[in-house]
Motif scaffolding. Structure first.
Motif, PDB file in Angstrom:
ATOM      1  N   PHE A 121       0.965  -1.262   0.021  1.00 34.00           N
ATOM      2  CA  PHE A 121      -0.105  -0.021  -0.071  1.00 34.00           C
ATOM      3  C   PHE A 121       0.912   1.530   0.137  1.00 34.00           C
ATOM      4  N   CYS A 122       2.083   1.203  -0.557  1.00 37.74           N
ATOM      5  CA  CYS A 122       2.978   2.300  -0.408  1.00 37.74           C
ATOM      6  C   CYS A 122       3.835   2.749  -1.810  1.00 37.74           C
ATOM      7  N   SER A 123       3.981   1.517  -2.455  1.00 34.40           N
ATOM      8  CA  SER A 123       4.722   1.717  -3.749  1.00 34.40           C
ATOM      9  C   SER A 123       4.150   2.344  -4.951  1.00 34.40           C
ATOM     10  N   ASN A 124       5.039   2.904  -5.747  1.00 36.59           N
ATOM     11  CA  ASN A 124       4.140   3.655  -7.237  1.00 36.59           C
ATOM     12  C   ASN A 124       3.967   2.692  -8.426  1.00 36.59           C
ATOM     13  N   ASP A 125       3.961   1.377  -7.997  1.00 35.83           N
ATOM     14  CA  ASP A 125       3.590   0.221  -8.900  1.00 35.83           C
ATOM     15  C   ASP A 125       2.075   0.190  -9.246  1.00 35.83           C
ATOM     16  N   TYR A 126       1.695   1.202  -9.742  1.00 33.21           N
ATOM     17  CA  TYR A 126       0.137   1.369  -9.759  1.00 33.21           C
ATOM     18  C   TYR A 126      -0.639   0.332 -10.496  1.00 33.21           C
ATOM     19  N   LEU A 127       0.056  -0.042 -11.470  1.00 33.02           N
ATOM     20  CA  LEU A 127      -0.590  -1.296 -12.414  1.00 33.02           C
ATOM     21  C   LEU A 127      -0.033  -2.690 -12.073  1.00 33.02           C
ATOM     22  N   GLY A 128       0.864  -2.865 -11.060  1.00 35.00           N
ATOM     23  CA  GLY A 128       1.438  -3.981 -10.718  1.00 35.00           C
ATOM     24  C   GLY A 128       2.183  -4.614 -11.883  1.00 35.00           C
ATOM     25  N   LEU A 129       2.621  -3.686 -12.752  1.00 35.07           N
ATOM     26  CA  LEU A 129       3.286  -4.250 -13.829  1.00 35.07           C
ATOM     27  C   LEU A 129       4.937  -4.695 -13.434  1.00 35.07           C
ATOM     28  N   ALA A 130       5.336  -4.255 -12.382  1.00 31.46           N
ATOM     29  CA  ALA A 130       6.709  -4.649 -11.819  1.00 31.46           C
ATOM     30  C   ALA A 130       6.816  -6.223 -11.493  1.00 31.46           C
ATOM     31  N   SER A 131       5.582  -6.655 -11.213  1.00 33.11           N
ATOM     32  CA  SER A 131       5.734  -8.059 -11.009  1.00 33.11           C
ATOM     33  C   SER A 131       4.658  -8.944 -12.111  1.00 33.11           C
ATOM     34  N   ASN A 132       4.281  -8.219 -13.030  1.00 29.39           N
ATOM     35  CA  ASN A 132       3.281  -8.794 -13.890  1.00 29.39           C
ATOM     36  C   ASN A 132       3.871 -10.258 -14.712  1.00 29.39           C
ATOM     37  N   PRO A 133       3.274 -11.379 -14.513  1.00 32.67           N
ATOM     38  CA  PRO A 133       3.788 -12.499 -15.122  1.00 32.67           C
ATOM     39  C   PRO A 133       4.174 -12.418 -16.648  1.00 32.67           C
ATOM     40  N   LYS A 134       3.415 -11.715 -17.356  1.00 32.96           N
ATOM     41  CA  LYS A 134       3.855 -11.372 -19.062  1.00 32.96           C
ATOM     42  C   LYS A 134       4.756 -10.754 -18.891  1.00 32.96           C
ATOM     43  N   LEU A 135       5.028  -9.875 -18.290  1.00 33.95           N
ATOM     44  CA  LEU A 135       6.559  -8.960 -18.344  1.00 33.95           C
ATOM     45  C   LEU A 135       7.706  -9.804 -18.019  1.00 33.95           C
ATOM     46  N   TRP A 136       7.310 -10.823 -16.884  1.00 29.12           N
ATOM     47  CA  TRP A 136       8.637 -11.436 -16.475  1.00 29.12           C
ATOM     48  C   TRP A 136       8.837 -12.533 -17.915  1.00 29.12           C
ATOM     49  N   GLU A 137       7.642 -13.127 -18.499  1.00 29.12           N
ATOM     50  CA  GLU A 137       7.817 -14.041 -19.579  1.00 29.12           C
ATOM     51  C   GLU A 137       8.563 -13.108 -20.799  1.00 29.12           C
ATOM     52  N   TYR A 138       8.188 -12.093 -20.976  1.00 34.07           N
ATOM     53  CA  TYR A 138       8.700 -11.343 -22.144  1.00 34.07           C
ATOM     54  C   TYR A 138      10.163 -11.059 -21.818  1.00 34.07           C
ATOM     55  N   ALA A 139      10.661 -10.729 -20.370  1.00 30.03           N
ATOM     56  CA  ALA A 139      11.997 -10.744 -19.906  1.00 30.03           C
ATOM     57  C   ALA A 139      13.004 -11.799 -20.494  1.00 30.03           C
ATOM     58  N   GLU A 140      12.362 -12.915 -20.491  1.00 29.55           N
ATOM     59  CA  GLU A 140      13.237 -14.115 -20.619  1.00 29.55           C
ATOM     60  C   GLU A 140      13.511 -14.237 -21.945  1.00 29.55           C
ATOM     61  N   SER A 141      12.775 -13.456 -23.039  1.00 28.34           N
ATOM     62  CA  SER A 141      13.214 -13.467 -24.448  1.00 28.34           C
ATOM     63  C   SER A 141      14.160 -12.458 -24.889  1.00 28.34           C
ATOM     64  N   PHE A 142      14.619 -11.822 -23.976  1.00 28.60           N
ATOM     65  CA  PHE A 142      15.842 -10.846 -24.171  1.00 28.60           C
ATOM     66  C   PHE A 142      17.131 -11.632 -24.456  1.00 28.60           C
ATOM     67  N   ASN A 143      17.738 -11.351 -25.766  1.00 26.33           N
ATOM     68  CA  ASN A 143      18.859 -12.054 -25.916  1.00 26.33           C
ATOM     69  C   ASN A 143      19.785 -11.055 -26.688  1.00 26.33           C
ATOM     70  N   TYR A 144      20.437 -10.119 -25.925  1.00 30.09           N
ATOM     71  CA  TYR A 144      21.355  -9.026 -26.615  1.00 30.09           C
ATOM     72  C   TYR A 144      22.809  -9.711 -26.564  1.00 30.09           C
ATOM     73  N   ILE A 145      23.233 -10.181 -27.559  1.00 25.96           N
ATOM     74  CA  ILE A 145      24.380 -11.110 -27.701  1.00 25.96           C
ATOM     75  C   ILE A 145      25.801 -10.150 -27.451  1.00 25.96           C
ATOM     76  N   ASP A 146      25.753  -8.922 -27.825  1.00 23.33           N
ATOM     77  CA  ASP A 146      26.663  -7.810 -27.513  1.00 23.33           C
ATOM     78  C   ASP A 146      27.259  -7.699 -26.278  1.00 23.33           C
ATOM     79  N   ARG A 147      26.052  -7.161 -25.443  1.00 24.83           N
ATOM     80  CA  ARG A 147      26.210  -6.766 -24.018  1.00 24.83           C
ATOM     81  C   ARG A 147      25.136  -6.878 -23.202  1.00 24.83           C
ATOM     82  N   ILE A 148      25.261  -6.872 -21.920  1.00 27.06           N
ATOM     83  CA  ILE A 148      24.255  -6.735 -20.966  1.00 27.06           C
ATOM     84  C   ILE A 148      24.246  -5.075 -20.673  1.00 27.06           C
ATOM     85  N   GLY A 149      25.277  -4.803 -20.218  1.00 28.72           N
ATOM     86  CA  GLY A 149      25.270  -3.303 -19.660  1.00 28.72           C
ATOM     87  C   GLY A 149      25.306  -2.280 -20.990  1.00 28.72           C
TER      88      GLY A 149
END
Length: 384
Positions: free
Chosen positions: A34-62
């Motif tokens: 009841f205190c954060s600014n994650d107003y739509l709950g997207l910080a822990s949204n399962p769809k966003l987590w799943e999409y994060a797993e598709s990230f494949n940046y071969i050159d670099r992470i940073g």
């Protein structure tokens, strides 16, 4: 004259803060949010987590460098383009934080020959931007556009100030009070007095306006929106991520790229942040039900907490400050609520003038949780 040892001076300063019940610590979180600014709950949204797993940046992470050296990425450019289309601006510029967006923007367009008119309760990032720029600062009373107009008229009547650049800056949803300005009246003043306008949409974006585009789309028509020089947003609230973004004209973006110090001299956000942000923006645009439910629960809570006997501000949003009599009272009440499983924090001076519990609603909160929270508040009130 004896110079007080440095750490002794710091120790006395901290003791003074503790004695005023204003001491702060970095605590981890637990309990119902009841205190954060994650107003739509997207910080822990399962769809966003799943999409994060598709990230494949071969050159670099940073990102490895600032955007003007080697830190730019196709992901950043793609997100800026998507965001510009969404909020109907000609250009957008991603920076590392919302704080850097406000402070860096104001420093980039203002100087000691500029007058900046600021709502007295604007965020620290805005106030710091004015201070860093060296601009002449004029504060108008919170949400009081009559006072703002009086200050503008006084400036135009002054031989010394009438030809100076004038900038007006305000949040569209105030982060600690949950209230909003009359944006249409503000645009009328802009047309009459010819000032540059900066609107900070950080806390309204995602919950207000068509598809969550923000309060400007709730109150203004397309022509009025186009007349606004700068709109500031964040990736760290309703988008559930991290970073800031400024929507402006193409000319405005080009100018910031060349003069905005936090942009030029900061290492860029790593590419996975804008990669996720583009998808998060797509999710946000489709969450009409979540917006309705979140604001509806907040409205219900506001009515009930007032009936129990607690005072609140004139909030009309998901942010509801429950005002406390003192810093000690705010800390004690927050501790009780946290012990019952509700993550609610005390906000105290100097952040705000009146100590309070800043209660913010998000899309993951359930009706039964609100009922339970209200029951605890009722018990606390009856015990006093």
């Amino acid at each position: 004259m004896k110079v007080e040892p440095f750490w002794e001076k710091i120790s006395k300063e901290l003791l003074s803060i503790k004695n005023k019940n204003r001491f702060r610590e970095t605590k981890t979180y637990s309990g119902i949010d009841f205190c954060s600014n994650d107003y739509l709950g997207l910080a822990s949204n399962p769809k966003l987590w799943e999409y994060a797993e598709s990230f494949n940046y071969i050159d670099r992470i940073g990102s490895t460098a600032s955007r003007l050296v080697r830190g730019n990425s196709e992901e950043l450019l793609e997100f800026e383009s998507s965001f510009s289309n969404f909020v109907e601006s000609d250009g957008s510029l991603v920076v590392n934080t919302g704080y850097a967006a406000n402070s860096g923007l104001i420093d980039a367009i203002a100087n000691p020959q500029t007058i900046v008119f600021s709502d007295r309760l604007n965020h620290a990032s805005i106030l710091d931007g004015i201070r860093i720029s060296g601009a002449i600062k004029k504060y108008y009373n919170h949400l009081d556009l009559n006072h703002l107009e009086a200050l503008l008229q006084k400036t135009l009547a002054s031989e010394k100030e009438k030809d100076k650049l004038r900038i007006v800056v305000t949040e569209t949803l105030f982060s600690m009070d949950g209230d909003i300005p009359d944006l249409r009246r503000l645009l009328q003043l802009k047309k009459r007095y010819g000032f540059v306008l900066i609107l900070d949409e950080a806390h309204s974006f995602g919950l207000f306006g068509n598809r969550g585009k923000g309060l400007v789309f709730d109150q203004l028509d397309s022509e009025e929106i186009k007349s606004i020089e700068y709109r500031v947003y964040t990736l760290g609230k309703s988008l559930g991520l991290f970073g800031g973004i400024i929507a402006t004209s193409k000319l405005g973006r080009d100018h910031l790229v060349n003069v905005m110090r936090p942009f030029i001299f900061s290492t860029s956000l790593p590419p996975f942040i804008p990669y996720l942000a583009t998808f998060s923006l797509e999710l946000l645009s489709k969450m009409d039900l979540e917006r309705k439910n979140t604001l509806g629960l907040a409205s219900f809570f506001r009515k009930q907490i007032n009936e129990i006997g607690y005072k609140t501000t004139d909030s009309v949003s998901q942010i509801i400050p429950v005002l406390m009599d003192s810093e000690a009272d705010a800390l004690a009440t927050a501790e009780i609520l946290q012990s019952k499983g509700f993550d609610i924090r005390a906000i105290r001076p100097p952040t705000v003038e009146t100590a309070r519990l800043r209660i913010s609603f998000n899309a993951k909160i359930k009706t039964n949780q609100v009922d339970e929270l209200l029951g605890i508040f009722r018990q606390i009130k009856e015990s006093h």
